[in-house]
Design an enzyme around this catalytic site. Structure first.
Site, mmCIF file in Angstrom:
data_model
loop_
_atom_site.group_PDB
_atom_site.id
_atom_site.type_symbol
_atom_site.label_atom_id
_atom_site.label_comp_id
_atom_site.label_asym_id
_atom_site.label_seq_id
_atom_site.Cartn_x
_atom_site.Cartn_y
_atom_site.Cartn_z
ATOM 1 N N LYS A 189 0.775 -1.161 0.050
ATOM 2 C CA LYS A 189 0.028 0.044 0.051
ATOM 3 C C LYS A 189 0.744 1.248 0.006
ATOM 4 O O LYS A 189 0.393 2.567 -0.214
ATOM 5 C CB LYS A 189 -0.992 -0.011 1.087
ATOM 6 C CG LYS A 189 -2.169 -0.863 0.946
ATOM 7 C CD LYS A 189 -3.039 -0.753 2.152
ATOM 8 C CE LYS A 189 -4.232 -1.815 1.855
ATOM 9 N NZ LYS A 189 -4.864 -2.197 3.297
ATOM 10 N N LYS B 237 -4.675 -11.497 -6.588
ATOM 11 C CA LYS B 237 -5.797 -11.879 -5.997
ATOM 12 C C LYS B 237 -7.193 -10.778 -6.081
ATOM 13 O O LYS B 237 -6.912 -9.791 -6.318
ATOM 14 C CB LYS B 237 -5.721 -11.778 -4.481
ATOM 15 C CG LYS B 237 -5.305 -10.662 -3.801
ATOM 16 C CD LYS B 237 -5.453 -10.865 -2.035
ATOM 17 C CE LYS B 237 -5.884 -9.400 -1.710
ATOM 18 N NZ LYS B 237 -6.148 -9.050 -0.432
ATOM 19 N N LYS C 233 -11.197 -5.521 -3.708
ATOM 20 C CA LYS C 233 -11.977 -4.348 -4.003
ATOM 21 C C LYS C 233 -11.305 -3.114 -4.604
ATOM 22 O O LYS C 233 -11.760 -2.458 -5.373
ATOM 23 C CB LYS C 233 -12.411 -3.831 -2.597
ATOM 24 C CG LYS C 233 -13.331 -4.736 -1.949
ATOM 25 C CD LYS C 233 -13.235 -4.274 -0.326
ATOM 26 C CE LYS C 233 -14.022 -5.398 0.634
ATOM 27 N NZ LYS C 233 -13.633 -5.372 1.937
#
Ligand code: TYM
Length: 324
Positions: free
Chosen positions: A111, A191, A194
């Site tokens: 991130k 994977k 969202k």
């Protein structure tokens, strides 16, 4: 009965990766454990988000979880920020968490690719809040997908440090990996998540699901209809494993290898089987969305019951720390 805790963030739309990797499993576990399931909104604010959206998303996620089969008579379903002891305990646990360990977390690294120095303390300390979620209820078992394994290892490490310093208060939580621990996205490369937009949402209409499946990648070596394919190299074939009955999976496997069926046939069969599972969830979701007060009442009741346990644990923790 052993106590079990798990959480899900109210970011983006819940998708079939969440369903297969977590929620379906939670529904089954309700009968075997004393279960607490938490919508972790304090985690969701560690990335950019819209304050106007998080409330409605939280409520809609609760409606989705109920539509999938969580039953407030069998489990506790609640929202993290309604039980503020989560953040109090996270602060205390942060004194038993080592910066070097947090810096190794894959999710933090992913991130913050680019400029890590601009990452916030909240995002860095995310796993400590996750540990607090679990141990606040002295949960022993934590069902998760593979992406959470490293956070669970850190949780155990933090518990060991805490117990060594202040006495054996918390059990070391163990992860219960879901049978579908890593559902890949429609791109077949990463994977399902969202944030990557490679997902099928649980609330997608049947037409929307087909619009996503139709162009999705299959075995790239299979250029024409007459070419035999290799299901082991086809991402969509892995979805058949989750949604289709075993005999049909076997027929599709053989049909693909012999070119008896084409990719469109395979996708149509998958679509029909997905619809069989997702259609009733969508219907129940529409029903819950039409009565938000019932969903709110279930969450309120869950938070009240969770608070009783949380307050009790915090009394014990403050005593052990010498703060009383
Ligand atoms: P979150 O909201 O990203 O995901 C919720 C659950 O869904 C699983 N999952 C998947 N499983 C298989 N394949 C996928 N593609 C996939 N995508 C998501 C996740 O493993 C997870 O089980 N940090 C957690 C939330 C959390 C938590 C906790 C979990 C906060 N506190 C305490 C357990 C215990 C998260 O971001 O989940």
């Amino acid at each position: 009965m052993q106590r079990l805790f798990s959480g899900i963030q109210p970011t983006g739309e819940p998708h079939i990766g969440n369903y297969l990797g977590a929620i379906r499993n939670w529904v089954a576990l309700q009968d075997q454990y004393e279960c607490l399931f938490c919508i972790v909104d304090y985690h969701a604010i560690t990335i950019d988000y819209d304050p106007k959206e998080i409330g409605p998303r939280t409520l809609d996620l609760a409606a989705t979880l109920l539509a999938c089969g969580l039953d407030p008579k069998k489990c506790l379903l609640f929202v993290q920020s309604e039980v503020p002891e989560h953040t109090e305990l996270a602060w205390i646990l942060s004194t038993c968490t080592v910066v070097g360990d947090l810096a190794r977390m894959h999710q933090f690294k992913e991130k913050t690719e680019g400029d890590r120095h601009l990452a916030t303390l909240g995002l860095f300390a995310y796993p400590t809040l996750q540990t607090a979620d679990i141990v606040l209820y002295k949960a022993e078992v934590v069902p998760v997908g593979e992406d959470q394994k490293q956070h669970l290892e850190l949780a155990r490490e933090t518990v060991r440090r805490f117990n060594q310093r202040f006495g054996p208060i918390f059990p070391e939580p163990i992860e219960l990996l879901s049978p579908a621990a890593r559902v890949m996205g429609l791109d077949g490369e990463q994977k399902m998540s969202k944030s990557r937009g490679n997902h099928v949402a649980l609330a997608d209409s049947t037409d929307a699901v087909w619009a996503k499946l139709r162009p999705a990648k299959t075995d790239e070596a299979r250029k024409r209809r007459a070419d035999p394919g290799n299901p082991d190299r086809c991402n969509l074939f892995s979805y058949h494993g989750f949604f289709s009955p075993p005999e049909e999976v076997a027929t599709i496997n053989a049909g693909c290898r012999s070119a008896a069926i084409g990719c469109v046939d395979c996708k149509k069969a998958l679509h029909a089987n997905m619809e069989r599972l997702l259609g009733p969830i969508r219907e129940r979701l529409a029903d819950y969305r039409a009565r938000p007060d019932d969903v709110r009442a279930a969450l309120r009741d869950g938070a009240a019951r969770a608070s009783t346990i949380a307050r009790h644990t915090m009394e014990e923790v403050r005593q052990a720390l010498g703060l009383r």
